[in-house]
Design a protein around this motif. Structure first.
Motif, PDB file in Angstrom:
ATOM      1  N   GLY A 347       0.814  -1.213   0.000  1.00  0.00           N
ATOM      2  CA  GLY A 347       0.000   0.000   0.000  1.00  0.00           C
ATOM      3  C   GLY A 347       0.849   1.266   0.000  1.00  0.00           C
ATOM      4  O   GLY A 347       0.563   2.225  -0.731  1.00  0.00           O
ATOM      5  N   THR A 348       1.896   1.268   0.807  1.00  0.00           N
ATOM      6  CA  THR A 348       2.805   2.416   0.836  1.00  0.00           C
ATOM      7  C   THR A 348       3.501   2.602  -0.503  1.00  0.00           C
ATOM      8  O   THR A 348       3.710   3.721  -0.971  1.00  0.00           O
ATOM      9  CB  THR A 348       3.847   2.239   1.955  1.00  0.00           C
ATOM     10  N   GLY A 349       3.851   1.481  -1.146  1.00  0.00           N
ATOM     11  CA  GLY A 349       4.475   1.560  -2.457  1.00  0.00           C
ATOM     12  C   GLY A 349       3.552   2.167  -3.497  1.00  0.00           C
ATOM     13  O   GLY A 349       3.993   2.952  -4.348  1.00  0.00           O
ATOM     14  N   VAL A 350       2.272   1.823  -3.434  1.00  0.00           N
ATOM     15  CA  VAL A 350       1.302   2.426  -4.350  1.00  0.00           C
ATOM     16  C   VAL A 350       1.214   3.925  -4.116  1.00  0.00           C
ATOM     17  O   VAL A 350       1.129   4.722  -5.066  1.00  0.00           O
ATOM     18  CB  VAL A 350      -0.082   1.761  -4.159  1.00  0.00           C
ATOM     19  N   GLN A 351       1.253   4.335  -2.853  1.00  0.00           N
ATOM     20  CA  GLN A 351       1.196   5.766  -2.526  1.00  0.00           C
ATOM     21  C   GLN A 351       2.399   6.512  -3.082  1.00  0.00           C
ATOM     22  O   GLN A 351       2.258   7.570  -3.712  1.00  0.00           O
ATOM     23  CB  GLN A 351       1.120   5.936  -1.007  1.00  0.00           C
ATOM     24  N   LEU A 352       3.590   5.966  -2.884  1.00  0.00           N
ATOM     25  CA  LEU A 352       4.803   6.609  -3.392  1.00  0.00           C
ATOM     26  C   LEU A 352       4.867   6.567  -4.911  1.00  0.00           C
ATOM     27  O   LEU A 352       5.283   7.537  -5.556  1.00  0.00           O
ATOM     28  CB  LEU A 352       6.036   5.930  -2.791  1.00  0.00           C
ATOM     29  N   PHE A 353       4.449   5.452  -5.499  1.00  0.00           N
ATOM     30  CA  PHE A 353       4.463   5.330  -6.955  1.00  0.00           C
ATOM     31  C   PHE A 353       3.539   6.360  -7.600  1.00  0.00           C
ATOM     32  O   PHE A 353       3.899   7.012  -8.588  1.00  0.00           O
ATOM     33  CB  PHE A 353       4.049   3.917  -7.360  1.00  0.00           C
ATOM     34  N   GLY A 354       2.348   6.511  -7.040  1.00  0.00           N
ATOM     35  CA  GLY A 354       1.421   7.507  -7.572  1.00  0.00           C
ATOM     36  C   GLY A 354       1.956   8.916  -7.441  1.00  0.00           C
ATOM     37  O   GLY A 354       1.813   9.739  -8.352  1.00  0.00           O
ATOM     38  N   MET A 355       2.596   9.201  -6.310  1.00  0.00           N
ATOM     39  CA  MET A 355       3.190  10.523  -6.107  1.00  0.00           C
ATOM     40  C   MET A 355       4.264  10.807  -7.155  1.00  0.00           C
ATOM     41  O   MET A 355       4.279  11.879  -7.772  1.00  0.00           O
ATOM     42  CB  MET A 355       3.796  10.604  -4.706  1.00  0.00           C
ATOM     43  N   ILE A 356       5.169   9.846  -7.370  1.00  0.00           N
ATOM     44  CA  ILE A 356       6.269  10.043  -8.319  1.00  0.00           C
ATOM     45  C   ILE A 356       5.730  10.173  -9.744  1.00  0.00           C
ATOM     46  O   ILE A 356       6.163  11.041 -10.506  1.00  0.00           O
ATOM     47  CB  ILE A 356       7.266   8.874  -8.221  1.00  0.00           C
ATOM     48  N   LEU A 357       4.785   9.326 -10.114  1.00  0.00           N
ATOM     49  CA  LEU A 357       4.260   9.335 -11.477  1.00  0.00           C
ATOM     50  C   LEU A 357       3.582  10.667 -11.809  1.00  0.00           C
ATOM     51  O   LEU A 357       3.882  11.284 -12.846  1.00  0.00           O
ATOM     52  CB  LEU A 357       3.270   8.186 -11.653  1.00  0.00           C
ATOM     53  N   VAL A 358       2.704  11.133 -10.945  1.00  0.00           N
ATOM     54  CA  VAL A 358       1.985  12.384 -11.203  1.00  0.00           C
ATOM     55  C   VAL A 358       2.949  13.572 -11.163  1.00  0.00           C
ATOM     56  O   VAL A 358       2.834  14.502 -11.973  1.00  0.00           O
ATOM     57  CB  VAL A 358       0.837  12.567 -10.198  1.00  0.00           C
ATOM     58  N   THR A 359       3.907  13.549 -10.251  1.00  0.00           N
ATOM     59  CA  THR A 359       4.895  14.626 -10.182  1.00  0.00           C
ATOM     60  C   THR A 359       5.687  14.723 -11.481  1.00  0.00           C
ATOM     61  O   THR A 359       5.920  15.820 -12.003  1.00  0.00           O
ATOM     62  CB  THR A 359       5.857  14.405  -9.005  1.00  0.00           C
ATOM     63  N   MET A 360       6.109  13.580 -12.001  1.00  0.00           N
ATOM     64  CA  MET A 360       6.870  13.594 -13.246  1.00  0.00           C
ATOM     65  C   MET A 360       6.024  14.084 -14.416  1.00  0.00           C
ATOM     66  O   MET A 360       6.525  14.789 -15.305  1.00  0.00           O
ATOM     67  CB  MET A 360       7.418  12.200 -13.541  1.00  0.00           C
ATOM     68  N   ILE A 361       4.760  13.722 -14.425  1.00  0.00           N
ATOM     69  CA  ILE A 361       3.878  14.206 -15.498  1.00  0.00           C
ATOM     70  C   ILE A 361       3.766  15.724 -15.432  1.00  0.00           C
ATOM     71  O   ILE A 361       3.860  16.414 -16.456  1.00  0.00           O
ATOM     72  CB  ILE A 361       2.493  13.537 -15.390  1.00  0.00           C
ATOM     73  N   PHE A 362       3.574  16.267 -14.226  1.00  0.00           N
ATOM     74  CA  PHE A 362       3.536  17.725 -14.065  1.00  0.00           C
ATOM     75  C   PHE A 362       4.845  18.364 -14.526  1.00  0.00           C
ATOM     76  O   PHE A 362       4.853  19.409 -15.175  1.00  0.00           O
ATOM     77  CB  PHE A 362       3.262  18.088 -12.600  1.00  0.00           C
ATOM     78  N   ALA A 363       5.971  17.732 -14.154  1.00  0.00           N
ATOM     79  CA  ALA A 363       7.276  18.294 -14.508  1.00  0.00           C
ATOM     80  C   ALA A 363       7.496  18.268 -16.014  1.00  0.00           C
ATOM     81  O   ALA A 363       8.018  19.219 -16.595  1.00  0.00           O
ATOM     82  CB  ALA A 363       8.383  17.527 -13.785  1.00  0.00           C
ATOM     83  N   VAL A 364       7.114  17.160 -16.662  1.00  0.00           N
ATOM     84  CA  VAL A 364       7.281  17.052 -18.111  1.00  0.00           C
ATOM     85  C   VAL A 364       6.431  18.097 -18.830  1.00  0.00           C
ATOM     86  O   VAL A 364       6.846  18.669 -19.851  1.00  0.00           O
ATOM     87  CB  VAL A 364       6.921  15.629 -18.582  1.00  0.00           C
ATOM     88  N   LEU A 365       5.258  18.388 -18.298  1.00  0.00           N
ATOM     89  CA  LEU A 365       4.376  19.379 -18.907  1.00  0.00           C
ATOM     90  C   LEU A 365       4.816  20.808 -18.625  1.00  0.00           C
ATOM     91  O   LEU A 365       4.209  21.747 -19.138  1.00  0.00           O
ATOM     92  CB  LEU A 365       2.940  19.169 -18.413  1.00  0.00           C
ATOM     93  N   GLY A 366       5.846  20.984 -17.789  1.00  0.00           N
ATOM     94  CA  GLY A 366       6.398  22.312 -17.554  1.00  0.00           C
ATOM     95  C   GLY A 366       5.839  23.052 -16.366  1.00  0.00           C
ATOM     96  O   GLY A 366       6.133  24.233 -16.170  1.00  0.00           O
ATOM     97  N   PHE A 367       5.045  22.377 -15.524  1.00  0.00           N
ATOM     98  CA  PHE A 367       4.463  23.047 -14.367  1.00  0.00           C
ATOM     99  C   PHE A 367       5.451  23.195 -13.209  1.00  0.00           C
ATOM    100  O   PHE A 367       5.211  23.967 -12.282  1.00  0.00           O
ATOM    101  CB  PHE A 367       3.225  22.294 -13.864  1.00  0.00           C
ATOM    102  N   LEU A 368       6.552  22.442 -13.247  1.00  0.00           N
ATOM    103  CA  LEU A 368       7.491  22.435 -12.112  1.00  0.00           C
ATOM    104  C   LEU A 368       8.881  22.840 -12.576  1.00  0.00           C
ATOM    105  O   LEU A 368       9.864  22.161 -12.315  1.00  0.00           O
ATOM    106  CB  LEU A 368       7.526  21.047 -11.462  1.00  0.00           C
ATOM    107  N   SER A 369       8.988  23.950 -13.260  1.00  0.00           N
ATOM    108  CA  SER A 369      10.284  24.438 -13.706  1.00  0.00           C
ATOM    109  C   SER A 369      11.061  24.991 -12.519  1.00  0.00           C
ATOM    110  O   SER A 369      10.473  25.340 -11.485  1.00  0.00           O
ATOM    111  CB  SER A 369      10.095  25.536 -14.755  1.00  0.00           C
ATOM    112  N   PRO A 370      12.394  25.089 -12.638  1.00  0.00           N
ATOM    113  CA  PRO A 370      13.201  25.618 -11.530  1.00  0.00           C
ATOM    114  C   PRO A 370      12.865  27.042 -11.140  1.00  0.00           C
ATOM    115  O   PRO A 370      13.236  27.496 -10.058  1.00  0.00           O
ATOM    116  CB  PRO A 370      14.635  25.525 -12.082  1.00  0.00           C
TER     117      PRO A 370
END
Length: 636
Positions: A347-370
């Motif tokens: 269950g914890t792995g699913v929580q972390l996996f979902g966090m990483i996946l959505v974060t990377m999608i946001f970053a790829v789309l340019g929402f999390l630039s430096p």
């Protein structure tokens, strides 16, 4: 009704963006739209003093630098506070497109305590960080072997040390004169100018003046305000010594640039002397992908042959004569030892996996630039909190598959285990930072905010997800489980669980090996990481690699009539975290120059947290791959 739903979605999106970007992201740092016109005031802000040798940030005004009449703290988001950013105003004020030469800021006469503080910061190679219009201050460094390429370093050193004028004694010198260069882009249509660069060249100058000191009106004999380089009249650096006056001055030069405002961060993202070896990374990824495809083809052909032979058997007696994975069908879905702990980890792995996946999608789309300082960390925290819903569902759903009934116990473990472990390490490290009087220590108010996000939002969501998962019907096993466990035959040495688990973690680690160097460099050497598209590709390769290596080893294990696959599937891909921590140790001794005990503990403490999270994520990927694989083959 549709209009109301649309308004609700927009409102939630606005709240999320406000939390991610922070209040300061909705206006330009110290600059109003009118400031783009000539003559308007531009206010420079100061950030923390940072050092790659200590990894302990300190407030800018922890050293006796010149202060404005009133120090004002900028509004910061959660990620900035956790990063150690402490942004304040400064006495450096410019006027748009109006050069200034030899401006006096203030003077100080250091005592023994101040001299000691300056020398300590110079020894630890601390850098001063400033911000103008949300752009960090950088020092341009021209490469000798690439004349057309300029490298930028964040901030400038507090000072330097060395021998001067034939002296055998090593002395300390402070950078007390700053030659700022503000680059702007002029819009030909509107006639307005926007800032696209903020650079500085620091100097150490022993200023002299005539008559009595009269604050900014004093005439410095070592400074010519009419010269383009105002400090050329002095060749003596300013030594840091007791009762020696230090006069702080600065110049401002404005340069028109062809860089457009939308592209102004491009130059700041190329801040490392080490070129990104694109060919090497691509080659590594292609090798891993090719190997994974080969393994998958072998796996499918071998498995297809086994199933075909098994289905061709005419009688039950012939089936009993078969060996391998077919014989353990009555035990393969037997609940493992410590099944409750396995459910919590999954269950914890699913929580972390979902966090990483959505974060990377946001970053790829340019929402999390430096340019959005703290945005990445804030997003990850919020997503981890909200992913508690899926964590509770996954853990309790698996628990019900094992015929469990106490679902609230599993939900509680899922909500508490990982955050409590990380919090214990984090509080211990934060206490060490407090002991060093560093601004990197998380304030008590922010700690309360983190506790509220955990106990007030994440924990309830885990229980809600757990309740939904428990209400779902349990998954039915493809085959019945025997009442009496089958005896596992003696295994050869290379099929030993410890050996196979350690071997299984090598390939997943190899998938992230190249990218890991750049990630560690951005974290510990104070550089920007921005190639999220490539990182997302590496993450996809990691998922495929973890899944395939776990399936292959699980298949070999079942062929050896060893049906204890539940925990081994989790540990096989999860063991890559061990190699990650070993690589972090290698990186520490080869790339970093950390000597202080507190800094060493900080590094290994945070890398331990990162490795633990990596273990849970990769282990969960391998477990679900093996879970799907076993159900697939035994239902055939």
């Amino acid at each position: 009704m549709a209009a109301r739903k649309s308004q609700a979605v927009l409102a939630i999106s606005a709240i999320f963006l406000l939390l991610v970007h922070g209040a300061h992201s909705f206006y330009l740092a110290g600059v109003t739209p009118q400031d783009f016109l000539k003559g308007y005031r531009l206010k420079v802000k100061v950030n923390t003093l940072t050092s790659t040798k200590t990894q302990l940030p300190y407030s800018y005004y922890s050293l006796p630098y010149c202060q404005p009449e009133r120090i004002i703290d900028s509004i910061e988001n959660l990620g900035e506070v956790l990063r150690g950013d402490r942004i304040k105003n400064s006495p450096y004020v410019f006027r748009m497109r109006e050069p200034q030469m030899c401006n006096i800021v203030c003077r100080i006469t250091p005592n023994a305590k101040i001299v000691k503080e300056f020398k300590e910061k110079i020894d630890d190679e601390y850098r001063v960080n400033m911000i103008l219009d949300n752009l960090p201050l950088v020092v341009p460094i021209q490469r000798l072997y690439q004349k057309a390429r300029t490298v930028y370093r964040l901030g400038f050193h507090v000072g330097l040390k060395g021998h001067y004028a034939g002296s055998k004694e090593e002395k300390y010198f402070i950078h007390n004169h700053l030659a700022f260069t503000v680059k702007y882009h002029k819009d030909l249509q509107t006639g307005t100018s926007r800032i696209v660069g903020f650079e500085v060249k620091p100097f150490s100058v022993k200023h002299e003046y005539e008559g009595k000191w009269n604050d900014p009106k004093t005439r410095l004999t070592t400074c010519d305000p009419h010269s383009k380089h105002s400090v050329l009249n002095s060749n003596s650096p300013q030594e840091v010594a007791e009762k020696q006056e230090i006069v702080f001055t600065y110049d401002v030069e404005f340069q028109e640039s062809d860089v457009k405002w939308a592209s102004r961060w491009d130059a700041y993202l190329r801040m490392s002397d080490d070129q990104i070896h694109w060919f090497s990374i691509v080659k590594s990824l292609v090798n891993v992908l090719f190997l994974s495809c080969v393994v998958a083809m072998i796996m499918l052909r071998t498995l297809y042959r086994d199933i075909s032979k098994y289905n061709e058997l005419g009688t039950q007696e012939e089936a009993q004569e078969e060996t391998g994975w077919k014989l353990v069908h009555g035990d393969v879905f037997r609940a493992p030892i410590n099944s409750e702990l396995l459910c919590v980890y999954v269950g914890t792995g699913v929580q972390l996996f979902g966090m990483i996946l959505v974060t990377m999608i946001f970053a790829v789309l340019g929402f999390l630039s430096p340019s959005n300082r703290g945005g990445l960390m804030t997003t990850m925290l919020l997503l981890f909190v909200f992913m508690g819903l899926f964590a509770g569902y996954a853990s309790v759903r698996l628990y019900k598959t094992f015929q469990g009934t106490e679902w609230m116990k599993i939900a509680y473990g899922t909500a508490v285990m990982f955050p409590a472990t990380v919090s214990a390490i984090f509080i211990a490290l934060n206490t060490l930072i407090w002991g060093q009087n560093s601004s990197g220590a998380v304030p008590f108010g922010t700690m309360l905010t983190l506790v509220y996000l955990w106990l007030g939002i994440s924990v309830p969501l885990v229980f809600v997800g757990g309740y939904v998962g428990f209400r779902k019907p349990a998954l039915e096993d493809p085959v019945k489980t025997n009442k009496v466990p089958r005896e596992i035959p003696e295994q050869t040495w290379y099929k030993n669980p410890v050996f196979s688990i350690l071997i299984g973690g090598i390939l997943p680690f190899g998938a992230v090996f190249n990218e890991l160097f750049f990630i560690l460099t951005s974290i510990w050497l104070n550089q920007f990481y921005y190639i999220f598209g490539f990182l997302f590709l590496v993450f996809i390769i990691l998922i495929i690699t973890c899944a395939e290596i776990t399936i292959v080893l699980c298949y070999f294990q079942l062929c050896s009539e060893d049906y204890l696959w539940w925990w081994r599937s989790y540990l096989t891909s999860g063991s890559s975290a061990l190699y990650l921590f070993l690589y972090a140790t290698f990186y520490f001794f080869t790339r970093l120059e950390i000597t202080k005990l507190v800094s060493v503990l900080l590094y290994f403490g945070y890398m331990l947290i990162a490795s633990y999270a990596f273990f849970i994520v990769t282990g969960t990927i391998g477990f679900y791959a093996c879970f799907w694989f076993t159900r697939l083959i035994y239902s055939s």
